[in-house]
Design an enzyme around this catalytic site. Structure first.
Site, PDB file in Angstrom:
ATOM      1  N   ALA A  67       7.108   3.804   0.296  1.00 39.06           N
ATOM      2  CA  ALA A  67       7.396   5.116  -0.159  1.00 39.06           C
ATOM      3  C   ALA A  67       6.191   5.733  -0.683  1.00 39.06           C
ATOM      4  O   ALA A  67       5.161   4.976  -1.221  1.00 39.06           O
ATOM      5  CB  ALA A  67       8.175   4.955  -1.284  1.00 39.06           C
ATOM      6  N   GLY A 110       8.250   0.168   1.300  1.00 37.94           N
ATOM      7  CA  GLY A 110       9.487   1.027   2.117  1.00 37.94           C
ATOM      8  C   GLY A 110       9.108   0.829   3.725  1.00 37.94           C
ATOM      9  O   GLY A 110       9.941   1.036   4.717  1.00 37.94           O
ATOM     10  N   GLU A 113      10.738  -2.169   4.637  1.00 37.12           N
ATOM     11  CA  GLU A 113      12.149  -1.886   4.727  1.00 37.12           C
ATOM     12  C   GLU A 113      12.508  -1.022   5.971  1.00 37.12           C
ATOM     13  O   GLU A 113      13.703  -1.274   6.449  1.00 37.12           O
ATOM     14  CB  GLU A 113      12.496  -1.374   3.432  1.00 37.12           C
ATOM     15  CG  GLU A 113      12.165  -2.368   2.388  1.00 37.12           C
ATOM     16  CD  GLU A 113      12.422  -1.787   0.529  1.00 37.12           C
ATOM     17  OE1 GLU A 113      11.567  -0.554   0.528  1.00 37.12           O
ATOM     18  OE2 GLU A 113      13.027  -2.292  -0.228  1.00 37.12           O
ATOM     19  N   GLU A 133       5.944  -4.028  -3.938  1.00 43.74           N
ATOM     20  CA  GLU A 133       6.227  -3.228  -5.158  1.00 43.74           C
ATOM     21  C   GLU A 133       6.014  -3.798  -6.519  1.00 43.74           C
ATOM     22  O   GLU A 133       5.790  -3.059  -7.610  1.00 43.74           O
ATOM     23  CB  GLU A 133       7.978  -2.891  -5.253  1.00 43.74           C
ATOM     24  CG  GLU A 133       8.160  -1.897  -3.931  1.00 43.74           C
ATOM     25  CD  GLU A 133       8.408  -2.814  -2.517  1.00 43.74           C
ATOM     26  OE1 GLU A 133       7.946  -3.543  -2.634  1.00 43.74           O
ATOM     27  OE2 GLU A 133       9.001  -1.931  -1.694  1.00 43.74           O
TER      28      GLU A 133
HETATM   29  N1  CAA Z   1       1.834   6.004  -1.305  1.00 39.34           N
HETATM   30  C1  CAA Z   1       0.985   7.145  -1.473  1.00 39.34           C
HETATM   31  N2  CAA Z   1      -0.394   6.887  -0.608  1.00 39.34           N
HETATM   32  C2  CAA Z   1      -0.630   5.948  -0.084  1.00 39.34           C
HETATM   33  C3  CAA Z   1       0.248   4.907   0.053  1.00 39.34           C
HETATM   34  C4  CAA Z   1       1.560   5.015  -0.444  1.00 39.34           C
HETATM   35  N3  CAA Z   1       2.650   4.038  -0.645  1.00 39.34           N
HETATM   36  N4  CAA Z   1      -0.484   3.879   0.446  1.00 39.34           N
HETATM   37  C5  CAA Z   1      -1.854   4.169   0.708  1.00 39.34           C
HETATM   38  N5  CAA Z   1      -1.852   5.478   0.179  1.00 39.34           N
HETATM   39  C6  CAA Z   1      -2.964   6.275   0.423  1.00 39.34           C
HETATM   40  C7  CAA Z   1      -4.073   5.764  -0.441  1.00 39.34           C
HETATM   41  O1  CAA Z   1      -3.868   6.421  -1.794  1.00 39.34           O
HETATM   42  C8  CAA Z   1      -5.365   6.544   0.266  1.00 39.34           C
HETATM   43  O2  CAA Z   1      -5.331   7.855  -0.095  1.00 39.34           O
HETATM   44  P1  CAA Z   1      -6.683   8.719  -0.626  1.00 39.34           P
HETATM   45  O3  CAA Z   1      -7.430   8.492   0.696  1.00 39.34           O
HETATM   46  O4  CAA Z   1      -6.187  10.160  -0.871  1.00 39.34           O
HETATM   47  O5  CAA Z   1      -7.165   7.941  -1.639  1.00 39.34           O
HETATM   48  C9  CAA Z   1      -5.007   6.216   1.688  1.00 39.34           C
HETATM   49  O6  CAA Z   1      -3.538   6.265   1.828  1.00 39.34           O
HETATM   50  C10 CAA Z   1      -5.670   5.242   2.336  1.00 39.34           C
HETATM   51  O7  CAA Z   1      -5.307   3.882   1.332  1.00 39.34           O
HETATM   52  P2  CAA Z   1      -6.002   3.009   0.830  1.00 39.34           P
HETATM   53  O8  CAA Z   1      -7.839   3.787   0.664  1.00 39.34           O
HETATM   54  O9  CAA Z   1      -5.785   2.409  -0.380  1.00 39.34           O
HETATM   55  O10 CAA Z   1      -6.670   2.082   2.144  1.00 39.34           O
HETATM   56  P3  CAA Z   1      -6.824   0.487   2.081  1.00 39.34           P
HETATM   57  O11 CAA Z   1      -7.034  -0.013   3.420  1.00 39.34           O
HETATM   58  O12 CAA Z   1      -8.107   0.168   1.329  1.00 39.34           O
HETATM   59  O13 CAA Z   1      -5.497  -0.251   1.551  1.00 39.34           O
HETATM   60  C11 CAA Z   1      -3.193  -0.773   1.545  1.00 39.34           C
HETATM   61  C12 CAA Z   1      -4.503  -0.286   2.225  1.00 39.34           C
HETATM   62  C13 CAA Z   1      -3.220  -2.231   1.243  1.00 39.34           C
HETATM   63  C14 CAA Z   1      -1.934  -0.528   2.465  1.00 39.34           C
HETATM   64  C15 CAA Z   1      -3.199   0.019   0.248  1.00 39.34           C
HETATM   65  O14 CAA Z   1      -3.149   1.472   0.412  1.00 39.34           O
HETATM   66  C16 CAA Z   1      -1.965  -0.340  -0.821  1.00 39.34           C
HETATM   67  O15 CAA Z   1      -1.835  -1.021  -1.516  1.00 39.34           O
HETATM   68  N6  CAA Z   1      -0.901   0.740  -0.460  1.00 39.34           N
HETATM   69  C17 CAA Z   1       0.307   0.797  -1.502  1.00 39.34           C
HETATM   70  C18 CAA Z   1       1.229  -0.131  -0.782  1.00 39.34           C
HETATM   71  C19 CAA Z   1       2.443  -0.052  -1.809  1.00 39.34           C
HETATM   72  O16 CAA Z   1       2.539  -0.721  -2.848  1.00 39.34           O
HETATM   73  N7  CAA Z   1       3.694   0.017  -1.350  1.00 39.34           N
HETATM   74  C20 CAA Z   1       4.823   0.037  -1.730  1.00 39.34           C
HETATM   75  C21 CAA Z   1       5.165   1.330  -2.543  1.00 39.34           C
HETATM   76  S1  CAA Z   1       6.748   1.565  -3.402  1.00 39.34           S
HETATM   77  C22 CAA Z   1       8.054   1.322  -2.086  1.00 39.34           C
HETATM   78  O17 CAA Z   1       7.943   1.534  -1.063  1.00 39.34           O
HETATM   79  C23 CAA Z   1       9.339   1.519  -2.858  1.00 39.34           C
HETATM   80  C24 CAA Z   1      10.731   1.218  -1.986  1.00 39.34           C
HETATM   81  O18 CAA Z   1      11.052   0.153  -1.929  1.00 39.34           O
HETATM   82  C25 CAA Z   1      10.745   2.082  -0.816  1.00 39.34           C
END
Ligand code: CAA
Length: 259
Positions: A67, A110, A113, A133
């Site tokens: 998400a 998500g 999921e 998460e």
């Molecule tokens: N939401 C919003 N933006 C996101 C995102 C997310 N879930 N995941 C990645 N992005 C964005 C980053 O902020 C970044 O944006 P900027 O270039 O503007 O800074 C861009 O995508 C590229 O990401 P990274 O620079 O972080 O890339 P990386 O290769 O260093 O890392 C990653 C990749 C490990 C996937 C890391 O981006 C990450 O940990 N993302 C979040 C994963 C996460 O926590 N997901 C769960 C979300 S909550 C949820 O999903 C609830 C549910 O049950 C539905």
């Protein structure tokens, strides 16, 4: 139909539609607008008689990284309840046409999921599945605790949900989360091939078979929980419950009556 965050090819192969999540800079983070487009597109395809199977994919780097955290970060609980973003997932759950996720790279939160909401998962060697998460102060909210647990078992699901650890495509295959692994240059082709096999089957039997498999899968826990809760509440009609709790409070051993 014009979409901003997804691409739709209604006939990518005979009887097979392809839907691609297309928000690559954000690793296909599932913002509300993307989910609205996806839900609408899937419902439209589902209503088309010549659409027999749908492949859902992202790009080589990310199926979806979850998400959209930036969109959600400032919201409070009442906002989340009011927006009720997961009601769209309930609509996707009702899609009758078989759905195959073609996953490469990150399938997180998500994203994992959403892949699990599909009926089968074809993964590339680079696929990574996870429910991270917990690391951002929440927990899975779109079926992760339920579908993941059923797919990979309690021990592995608990570890993934409580530590946020990602699992590789190999571990996902061994655990039963996915159907197969292919090299990154072939995962979409493989998913389309599998979809073609499904699309060649009798459509009504396919839809009813999907429904039946999901019923076996979905109804189990719901029924189990309802049953458990009912029994728990019913026990508050017994003398033993009064005695047991009173004994705890009074710091003495209980005297059971079986009544
Ligand atoms: N939401 C919003 N933006 C996101 C995102 C997310 N879930 N995941 C990645 N992005 C964005 C980053 O902020 C970044 O944006 P900027 O270039 O503007 O800074 C861009 O995508 C590229 O990401 P990274 O620079 O972080 O890339 P990386 O290769 O260093 O890392 C990653 C990749 C490990 C996937 C890391 O981006 C990450 O940990 N993302 C979040 C994963 C996460 O926590 N997901 C769960 C979300 S909550 C949820 O999903 C609830 C549910 O049950 C539905």
């Amino acid at each position: 139909m014009d979409y901003q965050y997804i691409d739709v090819q209604p006939q990518a192969a005979a009887g097979v539609a392809l839907v691609r999540l297309n928000r690559p800079k954000e690793l296909n983070a599932l913002c509300l607008a993307l989910m609205e487009e996806l839900t609408r597109a899937l419902e439209q395809l589902d209503a088309e008689a010549d659409c027999r199977c749908i492949v859902l994919t992202g790009n080589d780097r990310a199926f979806a990284a979850g998400a959209d955290i930036k969109e959600m970060a400032g919201r409070g609980a009442i906002d989340m309840l009011r927006i009720d973003q997961f009601s769209m997932w309930e609509r996707i759950k009702k899609i009758k046409t078989p759905l195959i996720a073609a996953v490469s790279g990150f399938a997180l939160g998500g994203g994992c999921e959403l892949a699990m909401l599909c009926d089968m998962i074809v993964a590339s060697e680079t696929a990574r599945f996870g429910q991270p998460e917990i690391k951002i102060g929440v927990m899975p909210g779109a079926g992760g605790t339920q579908r993941l647990t059923r797919a990979v078992g309690k021990a592995r699901a608990m570890e993934m949900v409580l530590t946020g650890r990602f699992i590789s495509a190999e571990e996902a295959l061994a655990a039963g989360l996915i159907n197969r692994i292919v090299p990154v240059e072939l995962y979409l082709q493989e998913a389309l091939k599998l979809a073609g096999e499904v699309a060649a089957m009798p459509p009504l039997a396919t839809q009813l078979a999907k429904e039946a498999v999901l019923h076996a899968f979905n109804s189990f826990l719901d029924h189990g929980l309802v049953h458990e809760r009912k029994n728990f509440y019913t026990l508050f009609a017994t003398e033993d419950q009064k005695e047991g709790m009173a004994a705890f409070v009074e710091k003495r051993p209980p005297q059971w009556k079986g009544a």
